[in-house]
Design an enzyme around this catalytic site. Structure first.
Site, PDB file in Angstrom:
ATOM      1  N   ASP A  89       0.825  -1.210   0.000  1.00 31.57           N
ATOM      2  CA  ASP A  89       0.000   0.000   0.000  1.00 31.57           C
ATOM      3  C   ASP A  89       0.861   1.264   0.000  1.00 31.57           C
ATOM      4  O   ASP A  89       0.372   2.353   0.304  1.00 31.57           O
ATOM      5  CB  ASP A  89      -0.912   0.026   1.235  1.00 31.57           C
ATOM      6  CG  ASP A  89      -2.052  -0.981   1.149  1.00 31.57           C
ATOM      7  OD1 ASP A  89      -2.273  -1.525   0.060  1.00 31.57           O
ATOM      8  OD2 ASP A  89      -2.709  -1.227   2.180  1.00 31.57           O
ATOM      9  N   ASP A 237      -5.038  -8.271  14.691  1.00 33.71           N
ATOM     10  CA  ASP A 237      -4.498  -9.580  15.058  1.00 33.71           C
ATOM     11  C   ASP A 237      -5.131 -10.112  16.343  1.00 33.71           C
ATOM     12  O   ASP A 237      -5.550 -11.273  16.414  1.00 33.71           O
ATOM     13  CB  ASP A 237      -2.976  -9.493  15.211  1.00 33.71           C
ATOM     14  CG  ASP A 237      -2.519  -8.235  15.953  1.00 33.71           C
ATOM     15  OD1 ASP A 237      -3.360  -7.576  16.596  1.00 33.71           O
ATOM     16  OD2 ASP A 237      -1.322  -7.909  15.892  1.00 33.71           O
TER      17      ASP A 237
END
Length: 548
Positions: A89, A237
């Site tokens: 990105d 996460d």
């Protein structure tokens, strides 16, 4: 103790904070006990070489991106069973660098893709979510840009998926630049506590443990069954791993497989990382705790430990509450000793509940090398004390629902002490939080004066430890900012924002000196008067409260 409302309120806040902090501390010791007593031998099975996709989420990491790709392509695993996805990105020259690296490895026969979404929507979680839509492999390994997986990683880790309900294998983080500076040493020690105590205990005791965002392998079915990657928090996460375990999947920690990574060497980068972890944990608590509590299939102990892990960062605001209230109580002549006629017991209790207990823990963690690690412990205490302001801001931002961009922690490819980051891109400036740290440092100096002149010198070391921590963090935050480069060879013009920050810094330093001088003068002269100045202020506040 005086029974006036103001003093009683301050005393209650102090005691309540102490009780909660002690509870979280005792739980850490409980996990240390579990990490030693509940040792399970993790079985392995020969799964051959199943298909694996390695996903590498990257954003503006030109100093470490190639190192990561080289390490992944050097893994000892069949090329026809390995698919590498670079989820890039970036919006700087990292893009061109990765294009060249990918083209080189494609010519060597690697199944490697340079994936550009064209947006940063969802940030890291968004990139991983996008990649899962085009992933067909049975297993998915994830590495952040600063990690360096060893060649044997996959062949060591894959066999530990020995049961069909094992959804995640998390490996231990190593530290490629641990001895770069004091900052990296204290971070390494703190992370070792997390992995070798918390993760190890929970993995072996059927408690909820978290994925650390990198250096792990997921079973693709587990990710999909848990609902995939969500972008609602800063710690995708932790969010996914908890949702997976609520679905009945097992997460396993392997302490013997160590994946080296780079620790933040710049203080502002370390603070950004701590902020993200603290805020993200509270966000996950808001999102997940109710479901965990009402879930019948989750054991009571697992629910308790999940609550503690998701909310543990509230300890930092409580530390600041204690720090703020202690000088007020001392000025009010409130007796805070465990045994009034033997104040040394107070310090003995503090040492037993804090640094003293860590000696035993570190002996079990490091074996014969524990003494060298123990030398870092005082610096870690100072670091954690000073970081409490930064993490408190993160907690309040999460509680108040403040939206933030996912701000990565920049890395510079540092390995040896000769490597320098100060002339490189991604150098972060200090933030307004630094001014708060300076305020708390000045307040701490005044608190030390109060402790001395109220005949409570036993509390001076406790106040001083935190005061040093605040100034330590603030000083490094400012000195590590671009306009304070110490080793720069080429002068770089300051931006308007940096010039403003520089002026604020100078004014703040002048203000600190003035407040310290004034506070010292008031403490010394006030002590010799009939009415201690702080008592008079407190009396006025009591009068206002009583009349309202």
């Amino acid at each position: 103790m005086s029974a006036n409302p103001f003093t009683q309120l301050i005393f209650d806040l102090f005691i309540l904070s102490a009780i909660i902090i002690s509870a979280y501390t005792v739980n850490f010791y409980y996990l240390a006990f579990l990490s030693r007593r509940r040792k399970g031998v993790m079985p392995t099975v020969d799964l051959g070489t199943p298909s694996v996709t390695i996903q590498l989420p990257i954003y503006n990491e030109k100093y470490v991106a190639k190192r990561l790709v080289d390490a992944v392509c050097n893994l000892d695993y069949p090329k026809d069973q390995l698919n590498i996805m670079i989820l890039d990105d970036s919006d700087d020259d990292t893009v061109e660098l990765l294009e060249n690296v990918v083209n080189d490895y494609k010519k060597q026969g690697f199944a490697i893709e340079h994936i550009r979404r064209g947006t940063r929507k969802g940030y890291k979680a968004g990139a991983l979510k996008y990649a899962m839509e085009i992933t067909t492999s049975e297993y998915v390994a994830i590495f952040d840009a600063d990690f360096i997986p060893p060649t044997s990683f996959l062949k060591q880790a894959i066999p530990h998926f020995s049961k069909p309900n094992i959804g995640l294998i998390q490996c231990r983080w190593g530290h490629v630049n641990e001895n770069y500076s004091t900052i990296t040493q204290v971070q390494a020690l703190s992370l070792d506590f997390h992995f070798l105590i918390e993760q190890k205990a929970k993995s072996n005791s059927h408690l909820f443990m978290n994925f650390n965002g990198t250096a792990g392998i997921w079973r693709r079915d587990c990710i999909e069954d848990a609902g995939g990657w969500h972008t609602a928090t800063l710690v995708e996460d932790l969010d996914l791993s908890y949702r997976a375990q609520m679905k009945g999947w097992k997460c396993v920690f392997l302490p013997d497989i160590v994946i080296d990574a780079e620790l933040p060497a710049q203080m502002n980068g370390a603070k950004r990382q701590q902020y993200r972890w603290a805020k993200g944990s509270i966000q996950c608590a808001t999102k997940l705790l109710f479901d965990i509590v009402v879930k019948r299939k989750v054991a009571i102990e697992a629910k308790i430990q999940a609550f503690i892990q998701l909310t543990r960062h509230i300890v930092f605001p409580l530390i600041l509450i204690q720090f703020l209230t202690l000088p007020i109580l001392l000025a009010g002549q409130v007796n805070l000793y465990v045994v009034s006629f033997l104040p040394v017991i107070t310090l003995a209790t503090y040492l037993a509940m804090g640094p003293g207990a860590y000696i035993l823990i570190m002996q079990s963690m490091y074996g014969k090398s524990w003494k060298s690690k123990m030398k870092i412990m005082p610096a870690l205490l100072i670091y954690n004390a000073g970081m409490s302001v930064n993490n408190t801001v993160a907690v309040f931002d999460a509680v108040l629902g403040k939206k933030n961009e996912f701000l990565r922690t920049p890395k510079y490819g540092l390995i040896s002490k000769d490597d320098d980051w100060k002339d490189k891109a991604y150098n972060l400036p200090f933030t307004q939080t630094t001014l708060l740290e300076i305020f708390f440092g000045v307040y701490g100096i005044m608190g030390i004066f109060i402790a001395i002149f109220s005949n409570n010198p036993i509390f001076v070391p406790i106040i001083a430890l935190q005061t040093i921590g605040f100034f330590f963090i603030a000083y490094l935050s400012i000195s590590h900012t671009r306009f304070r480069r110490n080793k720069s060879k080429n002068a770089i013009p300051l931006t308007k924002k940096e010039k403003t920050a520089n002026n604020i810094y100078k004014l703040a330093m002048l203000g600190i000196v003035a407040i310290i001088v004034f506070g010292g003068y008031m403490a010394i002269s006030g002590y010799n008067t009939e009415i201690y100045p702080l008592d008079r202020i407190r009396g006025n506040l009591d009068g206002i409260i009583s009349s309202s």
